[in-house]
Enzyme design. Structure first.
Site, short mmCIF file in Angstrom:
data_model
loop_
_atom_site.label_atom_id
_atom_site.label_comp_id
_atom_site.label_asym_id
_atom_site.label_seq_id
_atom_site.Cartn_x
_atom_site.Cartn_y
_atom_site.Cartn_z
N ASN A 446 -28.38 36.62 -43.58
CA ASN A 446 -27.15 35.98 -43.09
C ASN A 446 -25.99 36.78 -43.68
OD1 ASN A 446 -24.98 34.38 -42.50
ND2 ASN A 446 -25.56 32.70 -43.88
N LYS A 448 -22.87 36.58 -43.16
CA LYS A 448 -21.63 35.80 -43.33
C LYS A 448 -20.44 36.62 -42.85
CE LYS A 448 -23.76 33.34 -47.09
NZ LYS A 448 -23.62 32.50 -48.23
N HIS A 533 -25.20 25.53 -41.32
CA HIS A 533 -25.02 26.12 -42.65
C HIS A 533 -24.00 25.29 -43.43
CE1 HIS A 533 -24.29 28.91 -45.88
NE2 HIS A 533 -25.38 29.56 -45.52
N GLU A 535 -21.75 26.05 -45.43
CA GLU A 535 -20.36 26.55 -45.43
C GLU A 535 -19.62 26.09 -44.18
OE1 GLU A 535 -21.32 30.66 -46.06
OE2 GLU A 535 -21.97 30.21 -48.10
N GLU A 605 -31.55 24.84 -47.86
CA GLU A 605 -30.66 25.59 -48.75
C GLU A 605 -29.88 24.64 -49.63
OE1 GLU A 605 -29.69 29.69 -46.83
OE2 GLU A 605 -28.23 28.23 -46.15
N GLY A 611 -25.21 31.41 -53.16
CA GLY A 611 -24.22 32.36 -53.66
C GLY A 611 -23.82 32.11 -55.10
N SER A 651 -29.65 32.10 -53.28
CA SER A 651 -29.81 33.10 -54.34
C SER A 651 -31.23 33.67 -54.41
CB SER A 651 -29.39 32.52 -55.70
OG SER A 651 -28.05 32.12 -55.65
C1 PEP Z 1 -26.97 31.60 -47.45
O1 PEP Z 1 -25.76 31.51 -47.44
O2 PEP Z 1 -27.64 31.32 -46.45
C2 PEP Z 1 -27.60 32.05 -48.71
C3 PEP Z 1 -28.86 31.72 -48.94
O3 PEP Z 1 -26.81 32.74 -49.53
P1 PEP Z 1 -27.26 33.46 -50.90
O4 PEP Z 1 -28.58 34.11 -50.62
O5 PEP Z 1 -26.16 34.44 -51.13
O6 PEP Z 1 -27.33 32.37 -51.90
#
Ligand code: PEP
Length: 690
Positions: A446, A448, A533, A535, A605, A611, A651
């Site tokens: 992803n 972003k 997601h 965000e 998630e 992040g 992460s």
């Molecule tokens: C995401 O935003 O889908 C994600 C898993 O981000 P990160 O791997 O940076 O934590």
């Protein structure tokens, strides 16, 4: 807390629905009454004659239809977002209007409920404050309104309601209101309606006397009335208490030629009297004057009185005579009283011994076939049937029963579908059959809002080359910003690296500046789309309901979905993670049927791990993914659950991927930060080889 909120939204929604259905219906069945009220408001705003009567009738019908339809849509939770916003907008206008009538008192009755229920201006304001509070709550959380009818069948409710109420309104305008809430309904003895019962509350008045002495003018009351040295000037009298007002209080008839008051004579007369009622002849419909003249001739032949009651000027009466050849007697009466007596101009009323036994609009007058004998021997000489329960039953049978039947059919259909699903998943042989797992292992990136177009294309190329050279043993997807999609599609071998978008619109197409539809995403060559997601939920306020729309549109356009869910740190600390995740899935994807479900990949998630560098432990992730699989099994059956790919995201890096991917329920990862460099991303993909 969530349950309390949902309960509150639904209570408010029912309050609004019932009120709007009632207020809309009583307006719709009396378009002329609504027109008179609109004219009162226009006069109070010094806007009279700004619109002709025919245009105001259209406004009156539209207003009743709008309120009624909003009420029904609220009740059935149809188009929840749009309907709740429209309701709030309408309530805001109405409340502003009632604040004004409360302060300035330009009209005595707001007309919210037509003639069915009269409220004082204070009561109306209070009612609207309650309703606007309800409308605000519902508009804030429209998705909390429980649906009774599935989305696919809602169009039936929409079209049926709008057609029904407009047809009803036009029918009532053409004939007479189906329900008569005014004091002159059939069965009313006008004289009795004017009587003040013994012991009824009397009105009270207070007089102030103005007197002068030696050039000084002063006001006195009876208590301090001065001696005769004061010279009387004037008296002011004000009503201090209203007293009982009979339902009919301003009925009076005087002959047009001599001015003689014949009220008593008409109301006490034994036998029949026809009253042709026209508040203003100048705007009366003259298209049926032939029918009127025939009834007059019949009345003459049978010795029945026939009077035309009007508030028109002599000139207008003369013009009407010339136009229609009218030979009946004209009498004067109060315009408002005449408008209250019958909602047709002209309209016909038949009295028997001073009691109203029949009412006809000029469009539905008795015909010569109905007038073949003296009135006593004819059906029209008997009191018309005006039974309220019977009419209510007709409304129920023609409107609510079909909608209830639709609701029941819709629920049965949904239920049988669910049973069929369950049966498919529970077949005995499934218990014994050792199935090969169908689900895919997936690593999805992803990006972003990172990388410009050139850098994005370069990275996609690099990943593609690396994976073509060293084939992955999982499915690899990269999800890029919208503007990259078409260019990245050109450099990928999608048998090795599939392409996905990070979002799509919740609308099909049209005036939604800046949005990109599912169809557009698909047309770039993309196969997947990330939805839900955290965000987007957090920063762009994507609710479960909006996501549901997106899910439906993405699937309708042939996209597969990486659907994200996960809890905040607070929710995990409060041990609510299961509840939160379940609600997210129920809110946006669990409405899908088993076939559509095959295109869903779940990505769990935890928001606290995205992040932040804080990864959920492999045990925490495994526990949650097993839970998700169990609720998918509850909904779609064990087999479908076994075939569903469920990913972990948050992460995830090359260093922790092998440990995470070793868990039986973790089918791969959704990778944010670590998908922006080919080596990092490939490191995670290679975890499937360990
Ligand atoms: C995401 O935003 O889908 C994600 C898993 O981000 P990160 O791997 O940076 O934590």
């Amino acid at each position: 807390m969530r349950n309390i909120r949902i309960a509150a939204v639904n209570i408010c929604r029912f309050i609004l629905a019932v009120t709007f259905i009632f207020s809309g219906y009583v307006k719709a069945i009396d378009p002329l009454g609504t027109l008179y009220k609109l004219k009162d408001y226009a006069a109070a705003m010094a806007l009279n004659d700004i619109l002709p009567d025919w245009a105001l009738v259209i406004v009156a019908i539209a207003l009743g239809a709008l309120e009624f339809s909003l009420g029904v849509f609220m009740l059935f939770a149809v188009r929840r977002h749009m309907v709740s916003k429209l309701t709030l907008a309408l309530m805001s206008v109405m409340t502003a209007l009632t604040v004004w009538i409360y302060i300035a008192d330009p009209v005595k009755d707001c007309g919210c409920f037509g003639d069915a229920l009269k409220l004082t201006n204070g009561e109306t304001l209070l009612k609207n404050i309650v309703l606007i509070a309800c409308a605000t709550l519902v508009a804030w959380r429209p998705a909390d309104m429980a649906r009774f009818i599935s989305r696919t069948n809602q169009w039936i409710v929409r079209y049926y309601t709008i057609t029904y109420i407009i047809v009803t309104s036009v029918y009532c305008l053409y004939t007479l209101p189906i329900f008569d809430f005014r004091p002159y309904r059939i069965g009313t003895n006008i004289k009795q309606g004017m009587e003040i019962p013994e012991g009824a509350e009397q009105p009270e008045f207070e007089s102030t006397f103005i007197l002068r002495k030696n050039g000084v003018t002063r006001e006195f009351t009876l208590d301090n009335y001065p001696d005769s040295t004061w010279e009387y000037v004037d008296t002011k009298t004000v009503q201090t208490k209203k007293g009982y007002e009979p339902p009919i209080h301003d009925f009076s008839i005087t002959t047009n030629d001599t001015g003689e008051d014949i009220t008593e004579q008409v109301l006490t007369k034994k036998g029949y009297t026809f009253l042709l009622v026209s508040p203003r002849l100048v705007v009366a419909d003259d298209s049926n004057f032939g029918d009127i003249d025939q009834i007059y001739e019949y009345a003459e032949e049978n010795g029945v009185d026939f009077l035309c009651l009007t508030a028109s000027t002599n000139e207008d009466i003369e013009r009407w005579r010339e136009l229609t050849g009218a030979e009946y007697t004209f009498c004067n009466a109060d315009e408002t009283t005449l408008k209250t007596m019958i909602r047709s101009n002209p309209g016909l009323i038949l009295l028997k011994d001073g009691t109203i036994i029949g009412k006809w609009s000029h469009n539905a007058l008795p015909q010569t076939d109905d007038l073949t004998a003296p009135l006593e021997q004819l059906p029209i000489g008997k009191a018309q049937n005006d039974s309220t329960p019977e009419r209510l039953l007709i409304v129920l049978l023609t409107f609510f029963v079909p909608l209830m039947a639709l609701t029941i059919a819709d629920r049965l259909w949904a239920w049988t579908k669910w049973i069929r699903n369950k049966q498919d998943n529970n077949r005995i042989f499934n218990l014994f059959k050792k199935r090969k797992k169908m689900r895919k292992k997936i690593v999805a990136g992803n990006w972003k809002m990172n990388l410009n177009l050139q850098d994005g294309v370069a990275l996609a190329k690099e990943i593609n080359e690396a994976l073509v050279a060293d084939k992955p043993n999982c499915e690899v997807i990269i999800c890029t910003p919208f503007i990259h999609l078409a260019s990245v599609a050109q450099v990928l071998d999608q048998n090795v690296v599939a392409l996905g978008a990070e979002n799509c619109a919740d609308k099909v197409k049209g005036a939604y500046t800046g949005e990109v539809s599912a169809e557009m995403v698909k047309s770039t060559g993309a196969q997947y789309v990330i939805l839900g997601h955290s965000e987007r939920r957090e920063y762009y306020h994507e609710t479960a309901e909006i996501l549901k729309e997106k899910v439906d549109l993405a699937l309708a356009n042939g996209l597969k979905i990486l659907f994200c869910c996960g809890e905040t740190l607070e929710e995990r600390k409060a041990e609510k993670q299961n509840e939160v995740v379940k609600a997210e899935l129920e809110g946006s994807v669990f409405h899908l049927d088993a076939e559509a479900w095959k295109n869903i990949v779940i990505a769990y998630e935890p928001i606290w791990a995205i992040g932040t560098g804080m990864t959920a432990t492999s045990d925490q992730a495994e526990e949650m993914l097993a839970y998700i699989r169990s609720i998918v099994a509850e909904k779609y059956g064990q087999e479908a659950a076994e075939d569903t790919s469920i990913l972990y995201g948050g992460s995830c890096k090359a260093s922790n991927a092998p440990e995470l991917f070793s868990k039986p329920n973790i089918d791969g990862g959704l990778i944010g930060g670590a998908s922006l460099k080919c080596a990092d991303f490939k490191g995670i993909i290679d975890a499937w080889k360990k």
